[in-house]
Design a protein around this motif. Sequence first.
Motif, mmCIF file in Angstrom:
data_model
loop_
_atom_site.group_PDB
_atom_site.id
_atom_site.type_symbol
_atom_site.label_atom_id
_atom_site.label_comp_id
_atom_site.label_asym_id
_atom_site.label_seq_id
_atom_site.Cartn_x
_atom_site.Cartn_y
_atom_site.Cartn_z
ATOM 1 N N LYS A 77 0.808 -1.221 0.000
ATOM 2 C CA LYS A 77 0.000 0.000 0.000
ATOM 3 C C LYS A 77 0.841 1.272 0.000
ATOM 4 O O LYS A 77 0.440 2.290 -0.576
ATOM 5 C CB LYS A 77 -0.927 0.015 1.223
ATOM 6 N N PHE A 78 2.002 1.232 0.646
ATOM 7 C CA PHE A 78 2.712 2.485 0.907
ATOM 8 C C PHE A 78 4.120 2.568 0.304
ATOM 9 O O PHE A 78 4.830 3.533 0.563
ATOM 10 C CB PHE A 78 2.795 2.720 2.419
ATOM 11 N N SER A 79 4.507 1.608 -0.496
ATOM 12 C CA SER A 79 5.877 1.604 -1.026
ATOM 13 C C SER A 79 6.110 2.675 -2.084
ATOM 14 O O SER A 79 7.263 2.991 -2.399
ATOM 15 C CB SER A 79 6.216 0.223 -1.610
ATOM 16 N N GLU A 80 5.044 3.247 -2.629
ATOM 17 C CA GLU A 80 5.203 4.221 -3.708
ATOM 18 C C GLU A 80 5.211 5.669 -3.227
ATOM 19 O O GLU A 80 5.185 6.593 -4.038
ATOM 20 C CB GLU A 80 4.072 4.040 -4.736
ATOM 21 N N ILE A 81 5.228 5.892 -1.921
ATOM 22 C CA ILE A 81 5.235 7.263 -1.402
ATOM 23 C C ILE A 81 6.661 7.805 -1.477
ATOM 24 O O ILE A 81 7.512 7.484 -0.642
ATOM 25 C CB ILE A 81 4.716 7.319 0.049
ATOM 26 N N ALA A 82 6.920 8.619 -2.480
ATOM 27 C CA ALA A 82 8.282 9.104 -2.722
ATOM 28 C C ALA A 82 8.764 10.054 -1.633
ATOM 29 O O ALA A 82 9.972 10.212 -1.423
ATOM 30 C CB ALA A 82 8.343 9.800 -4.083
ATOM 31 N N GLU A 83 7.827 10.691 -0.937
ATOM 32 C CA GLU A 83 8.201 11.679 0.082
ATOM 33 C C GLU A 83 8.737 11.033 1.353
ATOM 34 O O GLU A 83 9.283 11.721 2.221
ATOM 35 C CB GLU A 83 6.993 12.561 0.419
ATOM 36 N N LEU A 84 8.555 9.723 1.504
ATOM 37 C CA LEU A 84 9.072 8.996 2.663
ATOM 38 C C LEU A 84 10.104 7.976 2.197
ATOM 39 O O LEU A 84 10.028 7.467 1.082
ATOM 40 C CB LEU A 84 7.935 8.285 3.399
ATOM 41 N N SER A 85 11.058 7.677 3.045
ATOM 42 C CA SER A 85 12.132 6.760 2.663
ATOM 43 C C SER A 85 11.617 5.354 2.398
ATOM 44 O O SER A 85 12.127 4.653 1.524
ATOM 45 C CB SER A 85 13.200 6.716 3.761
ATOM 46 N N SER A 86 10.619 4.933 3.161
ATOM 47 C CA SER A 86 10.098 3.577 3.017
ATOM 48 C C SER A 86 8.800 3.451 3.801
ATOM 49 O O SER A 86 8.475 4.313 4.629
ATOM 50 C CB SER A 86 11.117 2.558 3.547
ATOM 51 N N LEU A 140 -0.673 14.063 6.514
ATOM 52 C CA LEU A 140 0.179 13.720 5.376
ATOM 53 C C LEU A 140 0.341 14.898 4.428
ATOM 54 O O LEU A 140 1.392 15.059 3.801
ATOM 55 C CB LEU A 140 -0.392 12.505 4.645
ATOM 56 N N SER A 141 -0.689 15.738 4.337
ATOM 57 C CA SER A 141 -0.581 16.906 3.461
ATOM 58 C C SER A 141 0.481 17.876 3.970
ATOM 59 O O SER A 141 1.139 18.557 3.181
ATOM 60 C CB SER A 141 -1.933 17.617 3.341
ATOM 61 N N THR A 142 0.667 17.940 5.300
ATOM 62 C CA THR A 142 1.710 18.821 5.845
ATOM 63 C C THR A 142 3.102 18.309 5.492
ATOM 64 O O THR A 142 4.073 19.065 5.535
ATOM 65 C CB THR A 142 1.600 18.939 7.380
ATOM 66 N N LEU A 143 3.198 17.022 5.145
ATOM 67 C CA LEU A 143 4.478 16.428 4.742
ATOM 68 C C LEU A 143 4.582 16.324 3.222
ATOM 69 O O LEU A 143 5.484 15.670 2.703
ATOM 70 C CB LEU A 143 4.618 15.036 5.365
ATOM 71 N N ASN A 144 3.626 16.963 2.537
ATOM 72 C CA ASN A 144 3.594 16.975 1.067
ATOM 73 C C ASN A 144 3.403 15.590 0.463
ATOM 74 O O ASN A 144 3.823 15.335 -0.672
ATOM 75 C CB ASN A 144 4.874 17.613 0.502
#
Length: 209
Positions: A14-23, A50-54
């Motif tokens: 679910k979350f591996s594609e979030i580029a703004e986070l390392s993993s 999450l919006s505050t973290l872009n």
Amino acid sequence: MQDDITGWSQWNQKFSEIAELSSPSELHGLLTGIVCVTEAPTQEQWSLILSTLNVPTLDHDALQLLTEEAEDTAHALSEDDLDYIPMLPDDKNTLQDRVFGLADWCAGVVLGFGLASGHIRADERELIGHLQDVAAVEFEDSDDDEDGEESYQELYEFVRLIPTSLAVGRKRQPVLDSSLLKNIHERITEVDSDTDANIVNVFSPNRPS
């Protein structure tokens, strides 16, 4: 540690594609750090956080998974029974992936705790320092051996209990009362107040005396 027990496979998918986070492990650390301080956020609150973290808007299923995991994590930390388990790559993954996953998780806990608490108390600094040390860990090819496995397990067992220590003795705040969304909440309140004033003006025209 098995994928079907920790839920890592679904979490990673679910979350591996979030580029703004390392993993995805960093996201679980972020979640953990937040619920050390606040009540588990709702889906709507997660969208704002999450919006505050872009981070781009997540779909409904991802937000639901995030919300349910936050509730489970908050419960595990409040029980103080040492059952809390970080969401990390399991033994099917390489040692390097597991080490970096643990480092990402530690970084996430530090970020989430800092965002939610707004400050770090004197008695929490050492614990946060340990997390920061592990977040900066490096891995070399020579570490990929039996000694490396033992070192990883020792690090894992050490840091996984830190969130419990951070949560003990804290009364969880409502999310909107914490520093996490305080600025956003204040802006929303101001907008709502302005909107109400405009509505009043529209439906209460000045009348000649």
